[in-house]
Design an enzyme around this catalytic site. Structure first.
Site, PDB file in Angstrom:
ATOM      1  N   TYR A 307     -24.934   2.353 -20.391  1.00  0.00           N
ATOM      2  CA  TYR A 307     -23.715   2.763 -19.883  1.00  0.00           C
ATOM      3  C   TYR A 307     -23.801   3.350 -18.602  1.00  0.00           C
ATOM      4  O   TYR A 307     -24.724   3.987 -18.202  1.00  0.00           O
ATOM      5  CB  TYR A 307     -22.802   3.563 -20.804  1.00  0.00           C
ATOM      6  CG  TYR A 307     -22.493   2.715 -22.091  1.00  0.00           C
ATOM      7  CD1 TYR A 307     -21.121   2.438 -22.196  1.00  0.00           C
ATOM      8  CD2 TYR A 307     -23.070   2.346 -23.153  1.00  0.00           C
ATOM      9  CE1 TYR A 307     -20.413   1.529 -22.993  1.00  0.00           C
ATOM     10  CE2 TYR A 307     -22.634   1.504 -24.210  1.00  0.00           C
ATOM     11  CZ  TYR A 307     -21.489   0.999 -24.154  1.00  0.00           C
ATOM     12  OH  TYR A 307     -20.799   0.433 -25.337  1.00  0.00           O
ATOM     13  N   ASP A 321     -30.743  -2.094 -28.813  1.00  0.00           N
ATOM     14  CA  ASP A 321     -30.187  -2.539 -30.056  1.00  0.00           C
ATOM     15  C   ASP A 321     -31.161  -2.874 -31.212  1.00  0.00           C
ATOM     16  O   ASP A 321     -30.979  -2.722 -32.245  1.00  0.00           O
ATOM     17  CB  ASP A 321     -29.053  -3.416 -29.803  1.00  0.00           C
ATOM     18  CG  ASP A 321     -27.781  -2.559 -29.081  1.00  0.00           C
ATOM     19  OD1 ASP A 321     -27.838  -1.500 -29.033  1.00  0.00           O
ATOM     20  OD2 ASP A 321     -26.846  -3.471 -28.748  1.00  0.00           O
ATOM     21  N   TYR A 409     -20.062  -2.981 -31.181  1.00  0.00           N
ATOM     22  CA  TYR A 409     -20.054  -4.539 -30.508  1.00  0.00           C
ATOM     23  C   TYR A 409     -20.607  -5.581 -31.616  1.00  0.00           C
ATOM     24  O   TYR A 409     -21.392  -5.085 -32.600  1.00  0.00           O
ATOM     25  CB  TYR A 409     -21.125  -4.669 -29.355  1.00  0.00           C
ATOM     26  CG  TYR A 409     -20.332  -4.528 -28.128  1.00  0.00           C
ATOM     27  CD1 TYR A 409     -19.797  -5.675 -27.750  1.00  0.00           C
ATOM     28  CD2 TYR A 409     -20.652  -3.341 -27.437  1.00  0.00           C
ATOM     29  CE1 TYR A 409     -19.220  -5.557 -26.254  1.00  0.00           C
ATOM     30  CE2 TYR A 409     -19.922  -3.386 -25.999  1.00  0.00           C
ATOM     31  CZ  TYR A 409     -19.221  -4.336 -25.506  1.00  0.00           C
ATOM     32  OH  TYR A 409     -18.580  -4.309 -24.381  1.00  0.00           O
ATOM     33  N   HIS A 464     -20.561  -0.967 -18.117  1.00  0.00           N
ATOM     34  CA  HIS A 464     -21.807  -1.030 -18.732  1.00  0.00           C
ATOM     35  C   HIS A 464     -22.213  -2.597 -18.572  1.00  0.00           C
ATOM     36  O   HIS A 464     -21.707  -3.468 -18.117  1.00  0.00           O
ATOM     37  CB  HIS A 464     -21.845  -0.645 -20.387  1.00  0.00           C
ATOM     38  CG  HIS A 464     -20.643  -1.439 -21.177  1.00  0.00           C
ATOM     39  ND1 HIS A 464     -19.196  -1.323 -20.752  1.00  0.00           N
ATOM     40  CD2 HIS A 464     -21.114  -2.503 -22.076  1.00  0.00           C
ATOM     41  CE1 HIS A 464     -18.838  -2.348 -21.810  1.00  0.00           C
ATOM     42  NE2 HIS A 464     -19.733  -2.840 -22.440  1.00  0.00           N
ATOM     43  N   HIS A 466     -25.180  -5.584 -20.479  1.00  0.00           N
ATOM     44  CA  HIS A 466     -25.780  -6.318 -21.841  1.00  0.00           C
ATOM     45  C   HIS A 466     -27.100  -6.902 -21.328  1.00  0.00           C
ATOM     46  O   HIS A 466     -26.622  -8.212 -20.657  1.00  0.00           O
ATOM     47  CB  HIS A 466     -24.885  -6.951 -22.757  1.00  0.00           C
ATOM     48  CG  HIS A 466     -23.648  -6.337 -23.437  1.00  0.00           C
ATOM     49  ND1 HIS A 466     -23.673  -5.635 -24.546  1.00  0.00           N
ATOM     50  CD2 HIS A 466     -22.658  -5.657 -22.889  1.00  0.00           C
ATOM     51  CE1 HIS A 466     -22.637  -4.886 -24.648  1.00  0.00           C
ATOM     52  NE2 HIS A 466     -21.772  -5.323 -23.750  1.00  0.00           N
ATOM     53  N   HIS A 625     -20.257  -5.684 -17.609  1.00  0.00           N
ATOM     54  CA  HIS A 625     -18.963  -5.727 -18.007  1.00  0.00           C
ATOM     55  C   HIS A 625     -18.126  -4.431 -17.515  1.00  0.00           C
ATOM     56  O   HIS A 625     -18.437  -3.118 -17.631  1.00  0.00           O
ATOM     57  CB  HIS A 625     -19.189  -5.235 -19.712  1.00  0.00           C
ATOM     58  CG  HIS A 625     -18.055  -5.548 -20.455  1.00  0.00           C
ATOM     59  ND1 HIS A 625     -17.820  -5.502 -21.668  1.00  0.00           N
ATOM     60  CD2 HIS A 625     -16.408  -5.635 -20.009  1.00  0.00           C
ATOM     61  CE1 HIS A 625     -16.515  -5.562 -22.338  1.00  0.00           C
ATOM     62  NE2 HIS A 625     -15.785  -5.864 -21.105  1.00  0.00           N
TER      63      HIS A 625
END
Length: 677
Positions: A307, A321, A409, A464, A466, A625
């Protein structure tokens, strides 16, 4: 990402510990069975009898057998015995991290190594639940809620990993607890309780720091609930139903973990850290009358989600993650007719609880045939009057799907196998944004950097990224492969041989070492191929597969920023390494508070030779994003992916002789000269 207390309890309530059962002969790459989980637990507990109160299992998975042993077994099966089944275990024993290898043929530990380096193992659900619960008996926290006029029973909390920001001394296993407010909605992520930070020592399981920095308005509950039963008019247009019917049943078969469909044959397994693993993917060549291997093993290696908010409660939110939370551990049961179509078949999986016991995860995969109305190939010939020749083949494919809900998410993971020989890999992002509570109610009020978009009153959607890195061990018609980058180069015509002024040609270069194969995708046009330099088509071309990227994104953080040091494996979109069984997790084994000293980037610094070797292709796709109001209160799915497509692998179009599906039916309609009735 954080997991709310109620979400975790929900997950545990739908998972059940299963009994021992007799197992048939296993494939060497099969996931661990419930029986094997129980044996692991017993063996480790017996080896550390005085540590039962300080022994937790952070990860239990298959210790992948030697590749040559697996391939030899496949070639000689069933006359040879399979490779030994082993488990790889990461456990915390008396506050130390142990790496253990359990040999099931001996019911014994064959390796027990204590990790003394940087980083810690992934969190367990139970640790998160216990840490989250501490705040509800912490007097300063209760006072902070009372100051804000919030009801304790409407508060849920989640655990966040803390990252690393240049500290020379290790901080120990800690998480920061952030809390949310329900009171009229289940969309807890849209109602953050900002500026309260609680730090928990996971080993002692106690709060070691509390801070209430300032009071920020909690965003309103109105308009945030996404449940269908809570929606009020006006509603969107209602569509008529679409029915998927296969009157003769599915065209695929599932034998244990082996899946066969059309011209494809592959093995499917599950891992708590990475989720679905596709192995031994081979395609049948009708010309050669044999199966030819395409990929030995493919899976999501890591997900990096940093982020961009630099405020005190946000700067450390730079999540990995898979390595911190478990991409497979966060898999959720798929909803029939919602997540997957009516013709889907479901498969379950197992993970280990913190105490080592097996937990069943039902419906973690769905497998289905897809006919989306696309065309595999067609042509209409009008140049042979009076005949009008039309040939069309519909595009049919097989999809393997898993959904992983990592906190807010939801990641929809598809491995799609196509008759043309392609493997299309897609990831869809949906779910809920992480938002920051704010004093602002209109954009015109903002006079400072807020690191996001004002989505609703008092609600900032944080910018942020990914980045999803895939491990793709391609074995194109054999193990010895090379990586070829073919650039499309513009050539100017300087003589009078043509009225044209320019054209383009293909200039190919074979990577000899790892540094030659590192690629940042961008504006340059290039074909990226993995070829077998030892095999050619009848025309003399090397057989191969090409990587067709989807949307391209690269990190925008500086190389010396601490999160980017830890995630240096995202610096390039493409890496190629020689096969090494231990190099499978791009961020390293111990990624919680890691320091970037054991990543794909450090492995490749050895600059090993990769030409005509057993090589692994690593591909990172990404999203930057920027939230928009359409992402509030819940995001529509946005997807990207890549395709592995044959490149001179076949002698000619492999679907030239494919017939259309039989028993095609059009219920309740007929065709006239004016169209469908």
């Amino acid at each position: 990402m954080a997991h709310s207390l109620k979400i975790l309890f929900f997950l545990f309530s739908i998972l059940s510990i299963i009994p021992l059962s007799h197992q048939l002969e296993q494939h060497p790459l099969d996931s661990l069975t419930p029986n094997e989980f129980i044996r692991v637990q017993a063996i480790v507990n017996q080896s550390h009898p005085t540590s039962t109160t300080n022994l937790t299992f952070q990860y239990i998975g298959l210790n992948e057998p030697d590749k040559h042993a697996v391939l030899s077994w496949l070639q000689n099966h069933p006359t040879t015995t399979p490779p030994r089944r082993q488990a790889f275990v990461v456990a915390r024993i008396n506050h130390q991290t142990h790496e253990l290898i359990i040999d099931f043929s001996r019911d014994d530990i064959v390796s027990d190594r204590i990790h003394h380096g940087f980083g810690y193992p992934s969190l367990t659900f139970q640790e998160e639940i216990d840490a989250n619960q501490l705040v509800f008996n912490h007097a300063p926290f209760l006072a902070a809620l009372n100051k804000r006029g919030l009801k304790l029973e409407e508060v849920v909390c989640g655990s966040f990993t803390v990252g690393w920001f240049g500290e020379t001394k290790q901080n120990g296993r800690v998480v920061k607890i952030m809390c949310y407010y329900l009171d009229g909605t289940v969309n807890l992520y849209m109602r953050p309780i900002e500026a309260i930070t609680v730090t928990v020592d996971l080993e002692a399981m106690k709060i070691n720091h509390f801070q209430d920095r300032l009071v920020v308005p909690v965003p309103k509950a109105a308009g945030t609930d996404y449940r269908e039963s809570k929606q009020k008019p006006p509603f969107g247009p209602e569509l008529k139903g679409i029915t998927v019917v296969q009157p003769d049943g599915p065209s695929f078969t599932i034998d244990g973990s082996r899946v066969r469909w059309a011209n494809w044959d592959f093995h499917l397994s599950f891992d708590a850290r990475v989720g679905p693993i596709v192995s031994l993917a081979s395609i049948y060549d009708t010309e050669k009358q044999e199966f030819r291997r395409v990929m030995y093993r493919g899976f999501v290696s890591e997900l990096f989600v940093p982020y961009m908010d630099l405020t005190e409660e946000w700067y450390y939110r730079t999540f990995f993650d898979a390595g911190e939370y478990g991409y497979g551990l966060c898999a959720v049961p798929l909803e029939p007719l919602r997540d997957c179509p009516a013709n889907a078949v479901y498969m379950g999986a197992y993970v280990a609880a913190q105490n080592g016991m097996p937990i069943e995860m039902p419906n973690v995969f769905c497998i289905f045939e897809r006919n989306a109305g696309d065309v595999m190939w067609r042509h209409t010939e009008t140049m042979i009057p009076p005949d009008l020749i039309t040939e069309v083949r519909p595009d049919m494919s097989l999809v393997v799907r898993m959904v992983s809900t990592v906190g807010n998410y939801d990641y929809i993971n598809d491995w799609e196998f196509k008759q043309i020989g392609s493997i299309k890999v897609t990831v869809g992002l949906t779910g809920l944004l992480e938002v920051r509570g704010s004093k602002y109610t209109h954009k015109d009020q903002i006079d400072e950097e807020v690191y996001g978009t004002l989505l609703a009153e008092n609600t900032l959607g944080a910018y942020h990224d990914h980045f999803i890195t895939y491990h793709l061990d391609l074995d194109v018609d054999g193990e010895s492969n090379s990586f070829v980058k073919s650039k499309l180069q513009t050539v100017k015509v300087t003589d009078q041989t043509s009225p044209r002024k320019s054209y383009w040609k293909v200039v190919s270069e074979t990577a000899k070492t790892e540094s030659d194969a590192k690629i940042k995708l961008g504006s340059d046009s290039a074909e990226l191929l993995v070829v077998n330099p030892n095999k050619r088509t009848k025309m003399g071309n090397f057989v191969g597969y090409r990587l067709i990227p989807g949307s391209v994104a690269s990190p925008l953080m500086t190389d010396d920023d601490y999160p980017q040091i830890r995630a240096a494996f995202t610096e390039y979109n493409v890496w190629v390494t020689p096969y090494n069984k231990s190099e499978k997790w791009a961020g390293g084994i111990y990624i919680d508070q890691s320091r970037g000293d054991d990543t794909l980037a450090t492995w490749t610094s050895r600059n090993r030779r990769i030409e005509n070797k057993d090589i692994v292709l690593w591909y990172t796709l990404g999203f930057h994003h920027v939230p928009y109001q359409e992402d509030f209160p819940l995001m529509p799915t946005i997807s990207t992916g890549f395709e592995l497509r044959p490149a001179n692998f076949f002698e000619y179009n492999p679907v030239l002789k494919v017939k259309g599906p039989s028993n095609v039916r059009w219920p309740n309609c007929s065709v006239s000269s004016s169209g469908l009735k």
